[in-house]
Design a protein around this motif. Structure first.
Motif, PDB file in Angstrom:
ATOM      1  N   GLY A 141      -2.244   7.082   3.416  1.00 15.35           N
ATOM      2  CA  GLY A 141      -2.860   6.538   4.389  1.00 15.35           C
ATOM      3  C   GLY A 141      -4.136   5.436   4.397  1.00 15.35           C
TER       4      GLY A 141
ATOM      5  N   ALA B 138       0.985  -1.042   0.024  1.00 14.81           N
ATOM      6  CA  ALA B 138       0.072  -0.183   0.046  1.00 14.81           C
ATOM      7  C   ALA B 138       0.955   1.359   0.141  1.00 14.81           C
ATOM      8  CB  ALA B 138      -0.873  -0.045   1.134  1.00 14.81           C
ATOM      9  N   ARG B 139       0.204   2.457  -0.430  1.00 17.24           N
ATOM     10  CA  ARG B 139       1.030   3.534  -0.381  1.00 17.24           C
ATOM     11  C   ARG B 139       0.764   4.310   0.659  1.00 17.24           C
ATOM     12  NH1 ARG B 139       1.584   6.980  -5.240  1.00 17.24           N
ATOM     13  NH2 ARG B 139       2.002   5.288  -6.333  1.00 17.24           N
ATOM     14  N   MET B 140       1.790   4.244   1.748  1.00 18.76           N
ATOM     15  CA  MET B 140       1.851   4.772   2.777  1.00 18.76           C
ATOM     16  C   MET B 140       1.222   6.188   3.098  1.00 18.76           C
ATOM     17  SD  MET B 140       2.229   2.138   4.509  1.00 18.76           S
ATOM     18  CE  MET B 140       2.793   0.745   4.203  1.00 18.76           C
ATOM     19  N   GLN B 141       1.835   7.078   2.269  1.00 14.32           N
ATOM     20  CA  GLN B 141       1.721   8.511   2.243  1.00 14.32           C
ATOM     21  C   GLN B 141       0.111   8.846   2.266  1.00 14.32           C
ATOM     22  OE1 GLN B 141       4.089   7.114   0.145  1.00 14.32           O
ATOM     23  NE2 GLN B 141       5.959   8.196   0.217  1.00 14.32           N
TER      24      GLN B 141
ATOM     25  N   SER C 293      -5.265   4.332   0.890  1.00 11.83           N
ATOM     26  CA  SER C 293      -4.852   3.269   0.215  1.00 11.83           C
ATOM     27  C   SER C 293      -5.382   2.040   0.702  1.00 11.83           C
ATOM     28  CB  SER C 293      -3.325   3.278   0.609  1.00 11.83           C
ATOM     29  OG  SER C 293      -2.634   4.431  -0.010  1.00 11.83           O
TER      30      SER C 293
END
Ligand SMILES: [Zn+2]
Lengths: 293, 313
Positions: free
Chosen positions: A182, A177-180, A185
């Motif tokens: 949150g 997942a794209r952590m940025q 994602s």
């Protein structure tokens, strides 16, 4: 308020960068992406290999058979019949829902470097003259992580396949997942899984091809939901990353753990297929599922 | 001063009450405590809520079930490998409504936590959940899930048995159910491990619960290479019930007593029960197909992005 102003300013910048990328990507199609030097050292067998030969060999080390990571555009070239790919769903803009410092700049940077709008491309293509929808994740774009845009495009690719009543082939390559982005994602995992469900309910075929590396939220959603799941040799496939597991259990992982062959042995991958045979395998499978017109 | 320090102060004041004697002084003290709570324990920071969500005394799923259900029969096992004790499931009756309940269970003591694996499920836990959900669908029972996990267990055996596949399968199959489904995030909603029980018609969330893509510690480590910045990460991640309600990720917040759920458990349970009953009542109006379709429509919309027509450039 300041954040909003910043967002809009950044978006204006992105737009112009995007326009530039779009023009370049149109002229790119015939060039193949050869790594910088003519000779490079294979990271696995440490032999010096001729890059030109390696590229001709579908980015596989001639000496040890290591499958190098490849860009989505090169994946397309070695997988689909030439001049059949029509890209769909271009033109998404990644936003910054959590107002993460530097996230927009990072995205703009990757856009320029990779000439992609995000870590996933999809469209119509033919594989040995069999029509299909094809989707490819690009691990060169922020580790192929799945944020809102990737999730949306994956979903759209299934919807496009439903609209065209076509099978879909997806090459996965993602750090998760794209952590940025949150929680947004996280929600893409549910969204993409539902897209698989709807496509499947129409009786259509979905083949997922797991390439190195496929981990985290992508593994735990559409990657593992294919009717048929193929994998490239030695690809890392798992939910948790090896380092996290080692920290949790406090011991070193055995050789070959979470690799494609291991996953096949444990029953989670239908078949490990060498890249040289992948196109044939795909077209065979697609033909077997071709519907009577 | 974080919420735990404030709580210690309240406890300290409370412990003095017994020694005071005269009713007048006791009442004065009680009022003082109440005033302090009002003053210090409202307007919590995101990090305060993280601490409350993980609080040692926070009610666990079993305590919720005991209060919610007139009776509850636990059912074990995934029929494939074993019974995963980090998830409990079974059939219960809430004010006469027969429902299937599936819940992630933390332990109260270290021993119980070891047994429950700190509420971090293995694949068999998710497969047990799926078995019970399918069972609920067959007998047309609504499904309630109680979410409280730091995440799916990142261990060697969990990987061997297909953690990713188990979660993915749950996401897909939960989407396809034709009975009302309600998730309640009662403590920690950790990543895919929480979502695997959270693709439901309604998602309720306790006021001081959290729901996020990974722990604030993990977020700080990955993005800033420093796990000590967890409290800063908690703010940045938008993981509180209020943030998530604003984003439309959750449907409703269930209020907690001042100071957190453990200050007045009965009140917490009452509010939760009321929330669940309301949603059960609302969802009764829909046919099975409508339930499935509206659930899918809801998740289809999630995402934060923009698309522009490049013909206009
Ligand atoms: Zn080599």
């Amino acid at each position: 308020m300041n954040n909003l102003v910043k967002t809009f300013e950044n978006r204006r910048n992105l737009k112009s960068k995007y326009k530039k990328a779009r023009t370049i990507s149109n002229t790119l199609s015939s060039k193949i992406d050869v790594p910088k030097g003519l000779y490079e050292q294979c990271p696995t067998c440490k032999e010096t290999v001729n890059m030109k030969n390696t590229v001709d060999n579908k980015f596989i080390c001639k000496n040890c058979g290591e499958h190098f990571r490849i860009r989505s555009i090169d994946r397309l070239k070695i997988t689909v019949d030439s001049d059949t790919f029509v890209e769909k769903g271009h033109g998404y803009i990644t936003l910054n829902p959590l107002f993460q410092d530097g996230y927009e700049e990072k995205i703009a940077d990757y856009k320029e470097k990779t000439l992609l709008d995000e870590a996933y491309i999809y469209g119509y293509a033919e594989i040995n003259s069999v029509p299909t929808v094809i989707g490819i994740m690009d691990s060169y774009f922020l580790m192929g992580s799945m944020g809102s845009v990737v999730g949306e495009k994956v979903t759209k690719s299934f919807e496009y396949a439903m609209y065209k009543k076509l099978p879909i082939v997806i090459f996965t390559a993602s750090g998760g997942a794209r952590m940025q982005e949150g929680i947004f994602s996280l929600m893409q995992m549910a969204k993409t899984s539902q897209a698989v469900l709807k496509h499947s309910n129409m009786g259509l075929l979905y083949i997922s091809v797991l390439t190195h590396p496929t981990t985290g939220g992508v593994t735990a959603s559409f990657a593992m939901l294919g009717d048929i799941i193929l994998a490239e040799p030695n690809a890392l496939i798992g939910f948790a990353g090896p380092r996290v597991i080692e920290q949790t259990i406090n011991q070193k992982l055995p050789e070959g753990f979470q690799r494609a062959e291991f996953m096949e042995e444990k029953g989670f991958v239908d078949k490990v297929v060498n890249r040289l045979e992948l196109k044939e395998t795909l077209s065979n499978l697609l033909t077997l599922h071709r519907r009577n017109q | 001063m974080n919420i735990l320090a404030k709580e210690r102060k309240v406890r300290e004041l409370e412990s003095k009450i017994d020694a005071l004697g005269s009713e007048e002084v006791v009442n004065k003290m009680k009022l003082e405590i109440e005033n302090y709570k009002q003053e210090a324990m409202t307007n919590l920071t995101a990090w305060d809520r993280v601490l409350l969500a993980r609080h040692q005394l926070r009610p666990t799923a079993k305590e919720f079930i005991n209060y919610l259900c007139d009776d509850f029969i636990e059912l074990h096992g995934d029929r494939l490998f074993r019974d995963d004790k980090s998830i409990i499931g079974g059939i219960g009756s809430i004010n006469g409504n027969i429902v299937t309940i599936i819940a992630q269970q933390k332990g109260k003591s270290l021993d119980e936590n070891l047994e429950r694996n700190f509420a971090m499920p293995h694949p068999e836990g998710y497969r047990k959940s799926l078995r019970l959900m399918k069972q609920a669908e067959k007998f047309r029972r609504p499904i309630i899930t109680l979410i409280d996990t730091p995440g799916a267990y990142p261990g060697l055996e969990a990987e061997e048995r297909g953690q990713g596949e188990a979660i993915a399968r749950n996401l897909l199959e939960m989407s396809n159910l034709t009975v009302p489904t309600i998730a309640v995030i009662i403590g920690e909603g950790g990543s895919g491990g929480a979502l695997a029980l959270g693709v439901t018609n309604r998602v309720l969330m306790l006021e001081n619960a959290i729901y996020s893509i990974l722990s604030p510690e993990g977020y700080a480590t990955i993005l800033w290479k420093d796990s000590t910045l967890a409290s800063k990460a908690a703010e940045a991640m938008k993981l509180t019930s209020y943030d998530l309600e604003e984003y439309g990720i959750i449907d409703k917040i269930i209020k907690e007593p001042l100071g957190g759920a453990h200050f007045n458990k009965i009140k917490t349970f009452q509010n939760t029960k009321q929330g669940i009953l309301e949603e059960l009542y609302n969802l009764r109006k829909f046919t099975g197909e409508e339930l499935r379709d509206t659930r899918m429509e809801k998740y289809r919309k999630f995402g934060f992005f923009q698309r522009f027509n490049y013909d206009n450039l």
